[in-house]
Scaffold this active site. Structure first.
Site, PDB file in Angstrom:
ATOM      1  N   CYS A   1      40.011  39.180  33.274  1.00 36.31           N
ATOM      2  CA  CYS A   1      40.083  38.165  34.577  1.00 36.31           C
ATOM      3  C   CYS A   1      40.980  38.379  35.399  1.00 36.31           C
ATOM      4  O   CYS A   1      40.886  38.366  36.695  1.00 36.31           O
ATOM      5  CB  CYS A   1      39.618  36.761  34.228  1.00 36.31           C
ATOM      6  SG  CYS A   1      38.195  36.460  33.354  1.00 36.31           S
ATOM      7  N   THR A   2      42.228  38.483  34.957  1.00 34.67           N
ATOM      8  CA  THR A   2      43.382  38.541  35.984  1.00 34.67           C
ATOM      9  C   THR A   2      43.565  39.623  36.750  1.00 34.67           C
ATOM     10  O   THR A   2      44.383  40.020  37.888  1.00 34.67           O
ATOM     11  CB  THR A   2      44.642  38.761  34.950  1.00 34.67           C
ATOM     12  OG1 THR A   2      44.652  39.599  34.004  1.00 34.67           O
ATOM     13  CG2 THR A   2      45.144  37.393  34.641  1.00 34.67           C
TER      14      THR A   2
END
Ligand code: ZN
Lengths: 166, 683
Positions: free
Chosen positions: B545-546
């Site tokens: 997700c980062t």
């Protein structure tokens, strides 16, 4: 513009109290010198309710008219409680017909929320329609709060003295 | 015979009914928490009653009762009393009520004997509140007492009569006028002297000489008066203590008829409904050596006992937060969507697999929609990079190695709304093609069991994990239990949000149908023809997700929750149809829910601000939801799962996907060529 300024509200409220005193209607005026938006008029009265078993219950009702800043109109709020101080729920109020309101209107117009002036939960009549209607009366009415109460009475039975000329 | 007639005439006083304003409990609570704390000493309070002829016989206390000076209100008598608030319910129950009222009474008797009441008649009035405040529940137990001596017993010589039988119109006006200007502390008890054509109100100190036991007045034209809260034929309770004081002061009064006026006033101040009571004192019924004090109030059941004020709905901040957030949903129903089912959100239990960026956003949106059961699953800890994107965590959660994510999320969501039911499950979800060593075998079995139980006990399963492989096991178990699955996945600047169908038996959908029945919709893996393996290949979705644009998670999470709510509000729930073309203007109302038509999947691209809504049916050879896979799982259970975890190709073999590899590669090539085109545009 249909809305009124806080100063106009305070002025109207004072005039309304003069009328109320004249007709012994026991509305009282509450002013906050530091914050004009905290000015309100209030009336308390006892109301009776007879249940199916013909038992009579006693309640106290409080009505507060305050200034709604977002809409620039007077707003009507109320609470009803029993002898222990416990507030009635909106459904209890509706079912007892202490106030004569149709179910649909009731829930779409009245909601319980934290009172902007009293900082405790009150039932507040949503002011979205007030603005439009008051527009018609702003320049013709003798007292805008009297007119406003006239708008409220179909929703809530207030036992207003006839002398107001509603 | 004579005796019973006499008894009938014994005066019946109208008792007070205590009536508490909600603000009284607010003030009491504030005082208890901020001033008194554990101090149990008694406190002076004010109460009041009205002598208006149109109000009931109530005795009122409110928030101003605790003020140093009482508020003056028109047509009301203020009474000074005492509040005894006990610290425990046991103390409240066990205190001896009879001796309590007697000890208050003895103080009142001493007051009567000093005759101070002649100058300050207000001193005769008294009340007492015994209370216990349960400030955790906002329950207030209380019992009012209005102490009065049981003696002397007096009789009504005749029925009460209206004031006009003794006074003419002018005299009543005289009384009204002089009563109005009487000091407020004198208004409770005073006297009225009637002359030929006039009448005047006088203070008691004018006619009662403290130094003499004899009255220097003509009793035939003197009336003792009191502010009478009663509206009926019997006098109000304060007369009882007034008569006791008068007879104590001048015992000779018992030999005559005492004329009493109960002052009752109308809203315009007129006293025309006041009543006259002629009182006689019978001989022989008094027992002065054994005078007790009475006056505990009866409760709503008519017994002598305490009352309870349950103020939690209007005072408990936790309840207020709960009802206020419910109100947002109800307002939607009342004002815009009358058919909205408010309770379905409250009763639906959501399991969030993954408590990262997506999980945090989904949880907050669920809360906003009125969901109250949210369980978090994650096996990570909160790290310093998390709080800015994972909106349930704070810096504090990162300290000391970081709290476990699932638990921190559950704790923190309760800080937002304390009534939410939430817990965190710290567990790792096993994945296909990620072999389990002997050392982790037992732990994996336990995790599978925990996950299975969690899925079984929830209604909706959110797949918010950051790898594609991790979605396989929950997809399979949810399909087995027929649960609603909402899946969200992120790319760098794209996202996918979709719902899964539930039926494992694919039906042929007619080619020219405009929709797919909800239970026939494909799962996350139906569209893929490759099984999830431990591949290092870059993918557009399911990266960490980062590395996605922060807004992607917020948008995807919001859409995931909206999709769920739309589904729950649909008559057919999980079977709600998905249209091939949702932008059609005339959608059959049968195909829509309360909140509109519900797509199968939403694919969005932040780069171009575009959204597409692909709809597809189940794939017969799906590696997660097909009949063959579910049957294997049902037959072999954990043995089957272990084979899948340990082999990168087992799923492809049993579903026959291996044979399809060629086609699969073709599809992949086609897909990538589209994306390659996009990437070229990017550059
Ligand atoms: Zn599938």
């Amino acid at each position: 513009m249909s809305s009124i300024t806080p100063e106009e509200f305070v002025h109207t409220a004072k005039k309304f109290i003069e009328l109320s005193d004249k007709f012994f209607d026991s509305w009282s005026f509450h002013q906050n010198d530091n914050d004009i938006l905290k000015t309100y008029v209030k009336k308390e009265e006892f109301v009776n309710h007879r249940d199916e078993g013909e038992k009579v219950f006693l309640y106290r009702a409080e009505y507060i008219i305050f200034y709604n800043l977002s809409y620039g109109v007077p707003s009507f709020s109320f609470n009803i409680w029993n002898s222990s101080g416990t507030l009635l729920t909106l459904e209890e109020v509706r079912q007892m017909s202490l106030m004569k309101i149709s179910k649909e209107d009731f829930y779409s117009v009245i909601t319980q929320q934290e009172h902007p002036v009293m900082h405790r939960p009150y039932f507040i009549i949503h002011p979205c329609n007030t603005e439009k209607i008051l527009l018609y009366f702003k320049h013709t009415t003798k007292n805008l709060i009297v007119t406003f109460l006239g708008l409220i009475t179909p929703l809530i039975q207030l036992n207003l003295p006839l002398e107001y000329g509603l | 015979m004579l005796k019973s007639e006499e008894k009938k005439d014994i005066i019946q006083y109208v008792p007070f009914m205590s009536f508490v304003h909600p603000s009284f409990w607010h003030s009491l609570t504030e005082m208890k928490l901020n001033v008194d704390k554990l101090n149990e000493s008694t406190k002076q309070v004010f109460g009041r009653y009205s002598y208006r002829d149109d109000t009931v016989s109530v005795f009122e206390v409110d928030g101003t009762s605790f003020n140093t000076n009482p508020e003056i209100e028109l047509h009301y008598i203020n009474v000074t009393g005492t509040l005894m608030n006990k610290n425990t319910i046991e103390d409240f129950k066990n205190i001896d009520k009879a001796s309590l009222i007697n000890s208050v009474g003895e103080i009142m008797r001493a007051n009567i004997q000093t005759k101070s009441w002649i100058d300050n008649p207000n001193n005769l009035l008294n009340f007492f509140i015994l209370s216990f405040a349960d400030l955790k529940k906002f329950h207030y137990y209380y019992w009012f007492a209005f102490p009065a001596p049981s003696q002397p017993i007096v009789c009504l010589k005749e029925k009460c009569q209206n004031i006009s039988t003794y006074f003419n119109e002018k005299q009543i006006k005289d009384i009204s006028k002089s009563f109005q200007v009487l000091e407020t502390t004198q208004k409770c008890f005073f006297a009225i002297i009637k002359n030929n054509d006039t009448a005047e109100v006088v203070k008691l100190s004018k006619i009662l000489d403290k130094n003499s036991k004899e009255l220097k007045i003509n009793l035939t034209n003197t009336f003792f008066a009191f502010a009478d809260h009663s509206n009926g034929p019997n006098p109000g309770w304060p007369l009882r203590i007034f008569l006791a004081a008068l007879l104590d002061f001048c015992p000779n009064l018992s030999k005559t008829t005492i004329q009493i006026i109960g002052i009752r006033c109308s809203k315009n101040g007129s006293l025309t409904s006041s009543q006259i009571y002629n009182i006689t004192v019978p001989e022989g019924v008094q027992t002065p050596e054994n005078i007790g004090w009475v006056g505990w109030e009866r409760n709503d059941r008519g017994n002598f006992g305490p009352k309870l004020a349950n103020m939690s709905a209007s005072m408990d901040p936790v309840k207020l937060a709960d009802t206020s957030s419910d109100l947002n949903i109800k307002l939607m129903k009342w004002r815009l969507v009358p058919d909205l089912n408010v309770d379905v959100m409250k009763n639906t239990k959501c399991l969030l697999l993954g408590s990262g960026t997506l999980g945090c956003h989904v949880a907050r949106d669920l809360l906003a929609w009125g969901f109250r059961h949210i369980t978090f699953v994650d096996n990570g800890k909160v790290s310093y990079s998390n709080p800015t994107r994972q909106v349930l965590y704070t810096f504090q959660d990162c300290l000391n190695g970081g709290k476990r994510k699932a638990e921190a999320a559950a704790d923190n969501i309760k800080l937002i709304l304390p009534t939410v039911q939430s817990q965190g499950l710290n567990l790792h979800i096993p994945m296909p093609g990620h072999p389990i060593g002997e050392s982790l075998k037992q732990e994996t079995i336990t995790n599978v069991k925990l996950l299975t139980e969690a899925i079984e006990s929830h209604d909706v399963i959110f797949l918010l994990l950051d790898t594609r492989e991790a979605r396989w096991l929950p997809t399979l178990i949810s399909a087995h239990y027929g649960k609603i699955v909402i899946n969200a996945a992120l790319g760098f600047d794209s996202y996918l949000v979709m719902r899964h169908g539930i039926s494992s038996v694919p039906k042929e959908t007619s080619m020219n149908s405009s929709y797919v029945s909800g239970d026939q919709l494909g799962c996350y893996f139906c569209n893929d023809v490759t099984a999830p393996g431990n591949s290092a290949k870059d993918r557009t979705l399911d990266q960490q997700c980062t590395v996605s644009r922060p807004g992607a998670a917020a948008v995807a999470a919001a859409l995931a929750v909206e999709l769920l709510v739309a589904l729950l509000q649909h008559r057919l729930r999980v079977k709600a149809p998905a249209l091939y073309n949702i932008t059609d203007e005339d959608i059959d109302s049968e195909l829509q829910g309360v909140l509109g038509p519900i797509p199968h999947s939403i694919r969005g691209f932040l780069h171009s601000y575009q959204t597409v809504l692909p709809t597809c049916t189940k794939f017969k050879q799906c590696i997660a939801c097909s009949q063959v896979v579910i049957n294997k799982y049902r037959e072999e259970g954990i043995e089957f799962l272990m084979k899948v975890f340990n082999s990168g190709t087992y799923l492809e073999e049993i579903t026959g996907l291996t044979e399809l590899q060629l086609t699969a590669e073709m599809t992949e090539i086609l897909t990538f060529s589209d994306e390659d085109q996009e990437n070229t545009d990017d550059a």
